[in-house]
Design an enzyme around this catalytic site. Sequence first.
Site, PDB file in Angstrom:
ATOM      1  CB  CYS A 240      -0.964  -0.122   1.458  1.00  0.00           C
ATOM      2  SG  CYS A 240      -0.283  -0.305   2.986  1.00  0.00           S
ATOM      3  NE  ARG A 245      -3.624   2.441   2.804  1.00  0.00           N
ATOM      4  CZ  ARG A 245      -3.821   3.416   1.770  1.00  0.00           C
ATOM      5  NH1 ARG A 245      -4.805   3.721   0.899  1.00  0.00           N
ATOM      6  NH2 ARG A 245      -2.771   4.110   1.168  1.00  0.00           N
TER       7      ARG A 245
END
Lengths: 298, 145
Positions: A240, A245
């Site tokens: 990410c 994430r």
Amino acid sequence: MAAEYAHPEVLVSTDWVEQHRGDPNVRIVESDEDLLLYDQGHIAGAVRIDWVKDLQDQIVRDYINKSAFEELCASKGISNDTTVVFYGDKSNWWACYAFWTFKMYGHADCRVMNGGRKRWELDGRELTRGTEPAYPRGNYTAQEPDPGVRAFRDEVLKHCKANRPLVDVRSVGEYTGEMLHMADYPQEGALRGGHIPGAVSIPWSKAANEDGTFKTKRELEKLYAKENGLSRRGRIIAYCRIGERSSHTWFVLKYLLGYKNVKNYDGSWTEWGNLVGVPVEKGMPEAKPAEEPASAAT
Amino acid sequence: MTSAEPVQLDELVTEFADLEPRERLELLLEYCDNLPKLPPELEAEKAAGMHRVHECQTPVFLWVDLVDGLVRIQADVAPEAPTVKGFVGILVSALSGKPPQAVLAVPTDLLNRLGLVEALGMMRTRGLGAIVHRIREETRRAVAA
């Protein structure tokens, strides 16, 4: 519901946590993006592990080393045989990040509380204010960092050149290169926008429900295998912007869907978008002819 | 700390600077708790998405205007972001009710001066500067109007 996942034991409900709060073999760990959330109210008995102060080296862009990890665990009352349950804000981004770090150092029994803080609050369960509880020191020996969970840039470059699957879990705007960071998020200093060539765009949020819980196995298989052709046997790297994430997606692929070989590239776009000489792709790839990979059967 | 008493910014900086990082966070949480609730008449504008600080990761809403020549700041911050809410609480305490010149003179590196970058870590504090910019910008606009 959880029973259908590939490794159902890693996901526990808020009910389970409520019932195991006083269990000396269980340590509940809160890991948030916002540092003050824990002070404002946390699950009684939970300790705090902070991704910035506790897990990252403060000088080198890296994680704390093995001995610092051992000290961290011991100080939180965590031993090698402790069941560690992570929960936090933002649909458990940082809970998954801490889970991933614990797996890197070989902790056996890690779990995530499905839905994190949000689900706990929606359930109307109690949060307590006050200082972090102190537990008797744990007895901890960590393993050397497991290269099976973490990808570094040279490996990512080889992976990319070999046309192996990569998953970009950022927002579509970040993937296409229209923006250099998440909407409404501070810019974290990447000089080039776009994605690693060959990466498919599957924003992390597609794996989560509104209440922060994970989608069902069927929904997840549809998303990763059917629609995006990611094979369970493939060597997959997720990334990410700074690796939080993608820890969420790494968790989904590895533990909820049972993908065998998934790594998180924590250098992520803040590294790749600044590396001299690496290839970058912009925009959305041309739509491929509809074709279902054999391994994508649900 | 009572929110009714005006706080002088330089006093605040000194107060924070004298604390240990851990105590700075405790004080930040106090400011978070004491941020005045949004007046009900502004709720509709908030619901319509107006006055949002878009540069900031969490929902932050700011109303900046002049009342009798003094700056008035009203704000609303999502409860799941107490760090941001605490920082906005500091700004409201220190700047609301002050002459525009005082608000325009707020240093853009205020977070740093308060020792909050040290206490929170750099990765967490980048978005907060946008709030200071927005308050200064809107004050400038209000003065010009």
